[in-house]
Motif scaffolding. Sequence first.
Motif, short mmCIF file in Angstrom:
data_model
loop_
_atom_site.label_atom_id
_atom_site.label_comp_id
_atom_site.label_asym_id
_atom_site.label_seq_id
_atom_site.Cartn_x
_atom_site.Cartn_y
_atom_site.Cartn_z
N LEU B 190 -14.91 -28.93 101.31
CA LEU B 190 -15.67 -30.19 101.27
C LEU B 190 -14.97 -31.26 102.10
O LEU B 190 -15.60 -32.04 102.80
N GLY B 191 -13.64 -31.30 102.01
CA GLY B 191 -12.87 -32.27 102.79
C GLY B 191 -12.88 -31.93 104.27
O GLY B 191 -13.15 -32.77 105.11
N GLN B 192 -12.63 -30.65 104.56
CA GLN B 192 -12.62 -30.19 105.95
C GLN B 192 -13.95 -30.51 106.63
O GLN B 192 -13.99 -30.91 107.79
N GLY B 193 -15.04 -30.39 105.90
CA GLY B 193 -16.37 -30.68 106.44
C GLY B 193 -16.46 -32.09 107.00
O GLY B 193 -16.94 -32.31 108.10
N TRP B 194 -15.92 -33.07 106.25
CA TRP B 194 -15.98 -34.45 106.74
C TRP B 194 -15.19 -34.63 108.01
O TRP B 194 -15.54 -35.42 108.88
N MET B 195 -14.09 -33.88 108.14
CA MET B 195 -13.28 -34.05 109.35
C MET B 195 -14.06 -33.62 110.58
O MET B 195 -13.96 -34.25 111.62
N THR B 196 -14.83 -32.54 110.44
CA THR B 196 -15.55 -32.08 111.63
C THR B 196 -16.86 -32.82 111.83
O THR B 196 -17.37 -32.86 112.94
N ASP B 239 -15.61 -35.47 96.43
CA ASP B 239 -14.44 -34.84 95.85
C ASP B 239 -14.40 -35.06 94.34
O ASP B 239 -14.10 -34.15 93.57
N PHE B 240 -14.74 -36.28 93.93
CA PHE B 240 -14.72 -36.60 92.51
C PHE B 240 -15.76 -35.78 91.75
O PHE B 240 -15.46 -35.17 90.72
N LEU B 241 -16.97 -35.75 92.31
CA LEU B 241 -18.03 -34.98 91.64
C LEU B 241 -17.66 -33.51 91.55
O LEU B 241 -17.83 -32.86 90.51
N PHE B 242 -17.09 -32.99 92.64
CA PHE B 242 -16.72 -31.58 92.62
C PHE B 242 -15.61 -31.33 91.60
O PHE B 242 -15.60 -30.30 90.92
N MET B 243 -14.68 -32.30 91.53
CA MET B 243 -13.59 -32.13 90.57
C MET B 243 -14.14 -32.02 89.14
O MET B 243 -13.62 -31.25 88.33
N LEU B 244 -15.19 -32.81 88.85
CA LEU B 244 -15.78 -32.72 87.51
C LEU B 244 -16.34 -31.32 87.25
O LEU B 244 -16.13 -30.73 86.20
N VAL B 245 -17.03 -30.78 88.25
CA VAL B 245 -17.58 -29.43 88.13
C VAL B 245 -16.46 -28.41 87.94
O VAL B 245 -16.50 -27.55 87.06
N GLN B 246 -15.44 -28.58 88.78
CA GLN B 246 -14.30 -27.66 88.76
C GLN B 246 -13.64 -27.67 87.37
O GLN B 246 -13.34 -26.62 86.80
N ARG B 247 -13.45 -28.87 86.86
CA ARG B 247 -12.78 -28.99 85.57
C ARG B 247 -13.61 -28.32 84.47
O ARG B 247 -13.09 -27.66 83.59
N ARG B 248 -14.91 -28.50 84.59
CA ARG B 248 -15.81 -27.92 83.60
C ARG B 248 -15.75 -26.37 83.67
O ARG B 248 -15.61 -25.71 82.65
N LEU B 249 -15.81 -25.86 84.89
CA LEU B 249 -15.81 -24.40 85.05
C LEU B 249 -14.47 -23.78 84.66
O LEU B 249 -14.41 -22.64 84.23
N LEU B 250 -13.41 -24.54 84.83
CA LEU B 250 -12.08 -23.98 84.55
C LEU B 250 -11.50 -24.53 83.26
O LEU B 250 -10.29 -24.60 83.10
N ARG B 251 -12.37 -24.90 82.33
CA ARG B 251 -11.84 -25.52 81.11
C ARG B 251 -11.07 -24.53 80.26
O ARG B 251 -10.36 -24.91 79.35
N TRP B 252 -11.16 -23.24 80.58
CA TRP B 252 -10.36 -22.24 79.87
C TRP B 252 -8.89 -22.31 80.28
O TRP B 252 -8.02 -21.79 79.59
N GLN B 253 -8.61 -22.99 81.42
CA GLN B 253 -7.21 -23.14 81.82
C GLN B 253 -6.61 -24.31 81.07
O GLN B 253 -7.32 -25.06 80.43
N SER B 254 -5.31 -24.48 81.17
CA SER B 254 -4.66 -25.59 80.44
C SER B 254 -5.24 -26.94 80.81
O SER B 254 -5.66 -27.13 81.91
#
Lengths: 255, 254
Positions: B190-196, B239-254
């Motif tokens: 997502l970040g790399q996309g903005w650079m290009t 990035d923030f929105l994706f982080m929310l999704v990421q956190r939700r999907l990986l909530r089984w991690q610490s």
Amino acid sequence: MTASGMTSPPVLSARNVSLGFAGTSILAGVDLTLHPQEFVAIVGASGVGKSTLLRALAGLLAPRSGRVEIPAANTPDTRAWSMVFQAPRLFPWRRVRSNVELGLEGLTLTRAERRRRALEPLALVGLDELAERWPRTLSGGQQQRVGIARALAVRPRVLFMDEPFSALDAITRRRLQQELVDLRRRTEAAIVFVTHDIEEAVLLADRVMVLGGQAPDRPAGVVQTFEVPLPLDERRDHPGFAPLVQQVEASIGNH
Amino acid sequence: MTEGLTRAQRTLYSALGLIGFLLFWELSLRSGLLPGSLVPLPSTIPSVLWLELLDGIWFEVVRSSLSHYSVGVLLGSILGITVGMSAALLPRFNAAHAWLARLLRPIPPLAWIPFAIIWFGINPSAAAFIISIGVFWINYFASYSAVHSVGPGYEEVARAFGQQRFLARLTKVSLPAAAPGILGGLRAGLGQGWMTVVAAELFGIPGIGQRMMEASSLLATDIVVVYMLTIAALYATFDFLFMLVQRRLLRWQS
Ligand SMILES: Nc1ncnc2c1ncn2[C@@H]1O[C@H](COP(=O)(O)OP(=O)(O)OP(=O)(O)O)[C@@H](O)[C@H]1O
Ligand SMILES: [Mg+2]
């Protein structure tokens, strides 16, 4: 109770099994026949090849030579065999109940039935309250008990258990040992049980198979098999119990 | 080094740092320390942004940048994850593509601009194509190594409990076990996309980059800064929105 089992065909037969990894041979010439409701304990020093043998008996590892057969097939709601691994190996991305349901997936069970079938063994190991927890929030012993529940949930014809009680406190261990004794009475399941606790082996098993004899140049094998002709109830207090434990201990010590 | 500070203190110092920087910038220009032709006054930025908004230019360029950004990121991510996971799971495919990947990987996304123009013309598809290339490689490597490093232990459990078919192993072991790495790759993409995005637009495809080139040819540095900040804000939002999704999907991690 094993008398009825003896007459029915075996649920597991291993003939002259040899095992090894890349160049090294670790076990050779293992024979094992298991009938319904029979309980065989495998004991031996650390590293002798108990876990490897168990994996080979279950068909998770191809033997170097010899033959292993589990004639039973899955039924619509049970599996031919299942295993309690030495390390719990729960899927950290699944909640406890979902971990126990793993083996039930693919059987012809509805969601509700799966759920019920998972909660049953969880209650047996005293963890039904933690069914919706993530595995990482459980203690080592609790995780091991989830691993036991996962294996029981599929109601296997052959249950392989690799030191299932090693991480448990004495009281829980006693309770689960008793549960295994009851399980044998209730079901047809045959059990292959690896342990390094010789008392536990003599307490639970019909036969105790001692692995040993490993030398740098020679694979290990079955050094002796003990029949345990003691009644299952109150076995610990039976006068024959302590001498038999000593015999098995001596057999391991000599190899 | 930040352990000694409370959260409030950290926020305070961060705000102070930013405000100090802006003040220093503003004062350097007002005192004549910096020539006004090089950089705009920070205090003029909000009004310039307001004008761009009123004209509708801001919405227009952001919309077109977003459209080829999303197409490029989506395409690059899907292909990158698919190829990366296939390579990790299928030994034959892995071997077959290994040299090709080694050959193509070092080519920077922008080096594909000539072909993008020849193949697509000067239009949004060309920009999407360029963006997708950088995103592809990030996702490819992230998912390859994530799937590759899943230990055999889980696989054996799956087999022991009757989940030995390819699809069952994929969905019940490989994907969830590799999810942290795959999601990390997606986020980096997502970040790399903005650079290009900006670079891909410099050769005339409408969007933020083109607007910045226009402004710089008129020496309108204030407009350039408005769009630099726009990109920063868009990136932060995604990035923030994706982080929310990421956190939700990986909530089984610490
Ligand atoms: N995947 C493997 N690759 C190579 N060697 C292995 C592998 N797994 C086990 N071994 C070796 O095989 C031997 C037997 O290992 P195994 O785990 O079966 O022992 P064990 O009797 O279960 O020991 P413990 O009581 O400590 O669990 C050991 O010497 C070990 O180093
Ligand atoms: Mg072991």
